[in-house]
Design an enzyme around this catalytic site. Structure first.
Site, mmCIF file in Angstrom:
data_model
loop_
_atom_site.group_PDB
_atom_site.id
_atom_site.type_symbol
_atom_site.label_atom_id
_atom_site.label_comp_id
_atom_site.label_asym_id
_atom_site.label_seq_id
_atom_site.Cartn_x
_atom_site.Cartn_y
_atom_site.Cartn_z
ATOM 1 N N ASP A 38 30.242 83.872 44.597
ATOM 2 C CA ASP A 38 30.674 83.673 46.083
ATOM 3 C C ASP A 38 29.795 82.418 46.150
ATOM 4 O O ASP A 38 28.810 82.023 45.687
ATOM 5 C CB ASP A 38 30.047 84.630 46.995
ATOM 6 C CG ASP A 38 31.082 84.617 48.290
ATOM 7 O OD1 ASP A 38 31.729 85.785 48.491
ATOM 8 O OD2 ASP A 38 30.886 83.914 49.236
ATOM 9 N N LYS A 43 24.914 86.068 50.871
ATOM 10 C CA LYS A 43 25.818 87.284 50.627
ATOM 11 C C LYS A 43 25.840 87.878 49.161
ATOM 12 O O LYS A 43 25.480 89.058 49.001
ATOM 13 C CB LYS A 43 27.545 86.923 50.591
ATOM 14 C CG LYS A 43 28.275 88.220 50.881
ATOM 15 C CD LYS A 43 29.695 87.795 50.948
ATOM 16 C CE LYS A 43 30.357 87.407 52.193
ATOM 17 N NZ LYS A 43 31.888 86.959 52.046
ATOM 18 N N LEU A 164 44.450 97.912 48.914
ATOM 19 C CA LEU A 164 43.209 99.029 49.443
ATOM 20 C C LEU A 164 43.112 99.110 50.817
ATOM 21 O O LEU A 164 43.634 98.040 51.390
ATOM 22 C CB LEU A 164 42.013 98.530 48.611
ATOM 23 C CG LEU A 164 41.330 97.414 49.114
ATOM 24 C CD1 LEU A 164 40.578 97.502 50.489
ATOM 25 C CD2 LEU A 164 40.217 97.081 47.931
ATOM 26 N N LYS A 218 53.176 92.542 48.174
ATOM 27 C CA LYS A 218 52.043 92.807 49.313
ATOM 28 C C LYS A 218 52.429 92.744 50.803
ATOM 29 O O LYS A 218 52.300 93.447 51.633
ATOM 30 C CB LYS A 218 50.959 92.084 48.848
ATOM 31 C CG LYS A 218 49.916 91.959 49.773
ATOM 32 C CD LYS A 218 49.046 93.248 49.800
ATOM 33 C CE LYS A 218 48.179 93.415 51.026
ATOM 34 N NZ LYS A 218 47.063 93.570 50.696
ATOM 35 N N ASN A 222 52.758 95.443 54.207
ATOM 36 C CA ASN A 222 51.941 95.395 55.143
ATOM 37 C C ASN A 222 52.767 95.028 56.560
ATOM 38 O O ASN A 222 52.568 95.642 57.429
ATOM 39 C CB ASN A 222 50.983 94.369 55.199
ATOM 40 C CG ASN A 222 49.627 94.531 54.485
ATOM 41 O OD1 ASN A 222 49.716 96.090 54.029
ATOM 42 N ND2 ASN A 222 48.825 93.733 54.675
ATOM 43 N N GLY A 267 49.720 104.694 69.959
ATOM 44 C CA GLY A 267 48.397 104.328 70.404
ATOM 45 C C GLY A 267 48.157 103.063 70.933
ATOM 46 O O GLY A 267 49.109 102.352 71.369
ATOM 47 N N GLY A 271 45.191 96.485 64.457
ATOM 48 C CA GLY A 271 44.484 95.464 64.316
ATOM 49 C C GLY A 271 43.869 95.216 62.837
ATOM 50 O O GLY A 271 44.737 95.857 61.851
ATOM 51 N N CYS A 274 43.859 92.361 58.265
ATOM 52 C CA CYS A 274 45.309 92.230 57.696
ATOM 53 C C CYS A 274 46.731 92.219 58.040
ATOM 54 O O CYS A 274 47.315 91.273 58.338
ATOM 55 C CB CYS A 274 45.278 93.358 56.435
ATOM 56 S SG CYS A 274 43.691 93.312 55.441
ATOM 57 N N LYS A 277 47.750 89.406 60.922
ATOM 58 C CA LYS A 277 47.686 88.108 60.524
ATOM 59 C C LYS A 277 48.789 87.947 59.183
ATOM 60 O O LYS A 277 49.463 86.963 59.159
ATOM 61 C CB LYS A 277 46.275 87.414 59.747
ATOM 62 C CG LYS A 277 45.703 88.241 58.571
ATOM 63 C CD LYS A 277 45.634 87.516 57.305
ATOM 64 C CE LYS A 277 44.802 88.148 56.282
ATOM 65 N NZ LYS A 277 45.249 87.756 54.859
#
Ligand code: UGA
Length: 450
Positions: A38, A43, A164, A218, A222, A267, A271, A274, A277
């Protein structure tokens, strides 16, 4: 000569956020030697010490296990020469956030990581993209890789999206429900078959395809999930007006196995880092391709979703007779979902901030999210217990369905609040329990007569 049918031993994972840290730990669990890279030294230091800078059940234990076993290391590798000389397979797992001031995906990190990594590679290798990217990215990166590969070696690219879920990241990575790989050659596919041999041994569906399909799988997944949620929330707008029970409606259509019950919980909406956006980036990308009409419905899904937050706020005003100035409102939950400390685009935090800005005395309690929420909205009052949040509240709003909140009963709160009013913005409480106990009770998707 490309990396062929390799006995893959060493893998690197570039980017150690949610996706990368999980992938690195899981690759170590599968028996590979792994280096996580990274650009953020803090981090890296924290991960190398076995500490996780975010909340994800089971992941800290797995990281510690493999940092201790020596199979997992975390380093900064600015010119990528360490991993470039060492790993056979490199996973790119850096973020593709929404562009500041735009709706497309910010590709800066993917592009920089791919170029830098390729320049650091000194042996035949396979680069595997895992980040969520606009369709066409892999083809573009394949050229970038070719232009930056050193003499005498072959570096190729595969695309292997990740599905995931936060909160279940380890489980989803170790036992995925499918594996999707977009490759440019049979040889590269074979390398990935070797990498995922364990899952393949359990007959995990293996979808081998081209770059474009892999990228689109992918975002399609989503977009479909977001659409399902907004679909039921659109019906919630109807039942709020005409009456009816949105949960029963969802149960009833969900019994049809072609529809399925999952992701039909009405509900306050979706949010996180993922779904919101990704649907915006997808629309932006297809518009670039001259196909803006194809994904226009996603804009509607986005609008339905954002209207849910406004509805929760409107209900708060209704329950407080339009006078919220100085009224104590307890917000229960500011993470975008339970089992996470992620507050990105979290509906509960959005509602808390808007009520705060409208003059309410907001008290926020979230079992994991307070710290991150306070970084975003420092002026709001965050408290450490549910009890502190609800004490003397004139209104309680349940905005994230943590177990602690789902288990609440009217008697738990009755002697603490100033007025027995509650909005269950996740539809997890039983209305009659609260109404019979004298509460003014509202849910999203339920008609409310003030
Ligand atoms: C989502 C996808 O589910 C993963 O498959 C994907 O890998 C991931 O994005 C990603 O692209 O990295 P995640 O962001 O962890 O995973 O969250 P979800 O579990 O999908 O939930 C998203 C939001 O939808 C949450 O705010 C949740 O509260 C909301 N939701 C979910 C509903 O409002 N109703 C539902 O019925 C289900």
């Amino acid at each position: 000569m490309a990396l062929v049918n390799a006995t893959v031993e060493n893998v690197s994972v570039i980017g150690t956020g949610y996706l990368g840290a999980t992938h690195a730990a899981c690759m170590a669990e599968l028996g590979f030697n792994v280096i996580g890279v990274d650009v953020d030294p803090e981090k890296i230091a924290s991960l190398a010490a076995g500490d996780l800078p975010f909340h994800e059940p089971g992941l800290p234990e797995l990281i510690r296990k493999h940092v201790n076993s020596g199979r997992l290391r975390f380093i900064t590798d600015p010119d990528y020469t360490t991993v470039g000389a060492w790993a056979d397979v490199h996973f790119i797992a850096v973020g593709t956030p929404q562009l500041k001031g735009g709706t497309g995906a910010d590709m800066t990190y993917v592009d920089a990581a791919t170029k830098g990594l390729t320049q650091g590679i000194t042996k035949d290798s396979l680069i595997v993209g895992k980040s969520t990217v606009p369709v066409g990215t892999a083809a573009r990166l394949a050229e970038l890789i070719q232009d930056n590969t050193g003499d005498g070696i072959t570096v190729s690219l595969a695309w292997n999206p990740e599905f995931l879920r936060e909160g279940f990241a380890v489980e989803d990575t170790l036992t995925p429900d499918r594996l999707v790989v977009g490759t440019a050659s049979e040889a590269d596919e074979q390398v990935l078959r070797a990498v995922y041999a364990e899952a393949l041994g359990r007959d995990t569906p293996w979808i081998s395809t081209d770059y474009q399909t892999a990228e689109l799988v992918k975002v399609a997944a989503n977009a479909f999930l977001a659409t399902k949620i907004s679909f039921i929330n659109a019906f919630a707008e109807v039942t709020e007006t005409v009456g009816g029970d949105i949960t029963t409606l969802a149960d009833a259509i969900g019994h049809d196995t072609r529809i399925g019950r999952k992701f039909l919980n009405a509900g306050i909406g979706f949010g996180g880092g993922c779904l919101p956006k990704d649907i915006r980036a997808l629309q932006t990308r297809v518009a670039e391709l001259g196909l803006d009409h194809s994904m226009r419905f996603l804009d509607e899904m986005d609008q339905i979703n954002l209207r849910r937050r406004k509805k929760a706020i409107a209900l708060a005003f209704d329950l407080l007779d339009q006078d919220i100035e100085g009224k104590k409102i307890a917000i229960l939950g500011v993470t975008f979902k339970p089992l996470s400390d992620d507050v990105r685009d979290a509906p509960g935090l959005d509602v808390a901030a808007r009520l705060f800005n409208a003059g309410a005395d907001v008290a926020v309690y979230d079992p994991q999210g307070n710290t991150n929420a306070a970084k975003r909205y420092p002026r709001i009052n965050y408290v450490n217990t549910l009890n502190e949040a609800v004490t003397e509240a004139e209104l309680v709003i349940l905005t994230t369905e943590w177990d602690e909140f789902k288990a609440l009963t009217p008697t738990d709160l009755h002697n603490k609040v100033t007025a027995p009013r509650i909005i269950d913005a996740r539809n997890v409480l039983t209305p009659t329990d609260w109404e019979n106990a004298g509460w003014t009770f509202a849910q999203l998707g339920r008609k409310f007569d003030s």
